[in-house]
Enzyme design. Structure first.
Site, mmCIF file in Angstrom:
data_model
loop_
_atom_site.group_PDB
_atom_site.id
_atom_site.type_symbol
_atom_site.label_atom_id
_atom_site.label_comp_id
_atom_site.label_asym_id
_atom_site.label_seq_id
_atom_site.Cartn_x
_atom_site.Cartn_y
_atom_site.Cartn_z
ATOM 1 C CB SER A 99 -0.935 -0.047 1.199
ATOM 2 O OG SER A 99 -2.034 -0.850 0.744
ATOM 3 C CE1 TYR A 185 -4.999 2.507 3.525
ATOM 4 C CE2 TYR A 185 -5.271 0.287 3.826
ATOM 5 C CZ TYR A 185 -4.525 1.267 3.286
ATOM 6 O OH TYR A 185 -3.370 1.218 3.097
ATOM 7 C CD GLU A 307 -2.286 6.200 6.517
ATOM 8 O OE1 GLU A 307 -1.786 5.690 7.466
ATOM 9 O OE2 GLU A 307 -2.855 5.395 5.744
ATOM 10 C CE LYS A 350 -1.185 3.913 2.970
ATOM 11 N NZ LYS A 350 -0.998 2.595 3.871
ATOM 12 C CB SER A 353 1.296 -5.549 4.234
ATOM 13 O OG SER A 353 1.828 -4.961 5.281
ATOM 14 C CG ASN A 378 2.387 -9.138 6.222
ATOM 15 O OD1 ASN A 378 2.492 -8.252 6.794
ATOM 16 N ND2 ASN A 378 1.391 -9.462 5.426
#
Length: 400
Positions: A99, A185, A307, A350, A353, A378
């Protein structure tokens, strides 16, 4: 507010920008000087002390870490890109960034607005006639880009394999909340945004992004689709159960989570976000637009892709802004009008994953310090945040 407080003199915008750049340059110079005065190995020790324990605790096979500070960029490589053949992580290793790709999509959207082909205030149905007469008559492109459309799902529903499939799904979608009231989201939301942006530019997304964003930024090793000649540099990812995996193609994957890049290229992008003086004016202005906060969501401010966490950027505040609830649960959203520019000390970041990779990119504009963490596992977001915060704290960019 658009006006000035009584008794205060207006400062010309060009002067304000020059002063801001001077302040960033001075902060970066001081930080760079502090590192240099302590010896060239200091930065390596700071990164090692944060990254090696993280890799051991979470069984991360390989990582690449990029640091931008004092006007300089450095990349550190750890471990292996593939456990099967023992290939080491190098400066050329490609990682999936999940993302974090959304920050590129946001940049493309802001650049499209800068070029005059759309406005973020446009309703989605105006730009995509297939959505006319649906709930999207009242959903703006900005709402889509900031996950405030009214409750679009996190993932593209099973069985929807193309953009046309998702658009048909959206025709019958009914919002759970009025646009702008909640942030939820959503890959569908940002994916639809990117799809509409590319249509407005008159080309497919996987053509528009390399041409209008990657190439002008000098990102020569960043791809939506890894070419055959670079597959040998593409790391193998590892899921939480240890299985070897790579991202599976799907509807809106390019727009939401599909970029693959090196730490050096992603760090170059972060550096351009901190200082775009050498960029084309339109692209520089577009990047600045992505930094403006559009919604306050608890202790986080949602920009375009990025963000924001305001100063003081403590670990507790940064973890809260990246908690699982911010991904999976609808959050009350307060629209910021006018949009809020980053204040001194604010961090923009930001996470990203895929099933086999974990990424984080962040920067503190007023300090001229940025960081990227790329890993072929991950592993928990909280661990990425803690490692990044530790490094940034040691560099004097964030609070204890």
């Amino acid at each position: 507010m658009s006006g000035l407080a009584e008794g205060r003199r207006a400062v010309p915008l060009s002067v304000a920008r020059s002063a801001a750049r001077l302040a960033v340059a001075l902060a970066a110079l001081l930080l760079g000087g502090a590192i240099a005065s302590a010896g060239e190995d200091r930065l390596a020790r700071i990164v090692d002390d944060a990254v090696r324990p993280l890799m051991a605790e979470h069984d991360v096979p390989g990582m690449a870490v990029g640091i931008a500070v004092g006007g300089q960029r450095r990349v550190f490589s750890y471990g292996v890109a593939s456990k099967a053949d023992g290939r080491e992580v190098t400066a050329d290793t490609l990682f999936e960034i999940g993302s974090v790709s959304k920050t590129f999509t946001a940049t493309l959207g802001a650049y499209a607005e800068e070029r005059g082909v759309l406005a973020l205030s446009d309703m989605a149905a105006r730009r995509l006639p297939a959505l006319a007469g649906t709930s999207f008559d009242g959903v703006s492109l900005l709402d889509l880009a900031t996950y405030a459309a009214g409750g679009l799902p996190l993932q593209v529903p099973r069985g929807l394999d193309s953009a046309d499939d998702v658009v048909r799904f959206c025709r019958s979608w009914r919002p759970d909340f009025p646009p702008g009231e909640r942030r939820l989201y959503s890959n569908v939301s940002i994916g639809l945004f990117g799809h509409i942006v590319a249509r407005s530019l008159g080309r497919p997304f996987d053509g528009a992004m390399p041409e209008l964003v990657f190439a002008p930024l000098g990102l020569t090793r960043t791809y939506l689709h890894v070419p055959a000649a670079r597959m040998g540099d593409y790391a193998m990812g590892y899921a939480r159960d240890g299985s070897a995996v790579r991202v599976t193609p799907g509807a809106f994957d390019d727009e939401a989570y599909g970029a693959k890049t090196t730490a050096a290229d992603l760090l170059r992008f972060v550096a351009a976000n901190m200082d775009g003086a050498e960029l084309d004016d339109g692209l520089r202005r577009a990047i600045e637009v992505t930094h403006r906060g559009r919604f306050r969501v608890g202790g986080m401010i949602q920009g375009l892709g990025w963000e924001m966490v305001e100063a003081p950027v403590t670990l507790k505040r940064l973890q809260a802004a990246n908690a699982s609830a911010m991904i999976f649960d609808p959050q009350p959203a307060e629209r910021l009008d006018p949009p809020q520019a980053p204040q001194p000390g604010a961090l923009l970041g930001k996470t990203g994953s895929t099933n086999g990779f974990g990424a984080y990119a962040a920067f503190v504009p007023s300090r001229g310090v940025g960081i990227v963490l790329l890993a072929n596992r991950n592993y928990p977001i909280s661990a990425r945040i803690a490692a990044a915060h530790r490094i940034l704290r040691e560099l004097g960019a964030v609070a204890h």
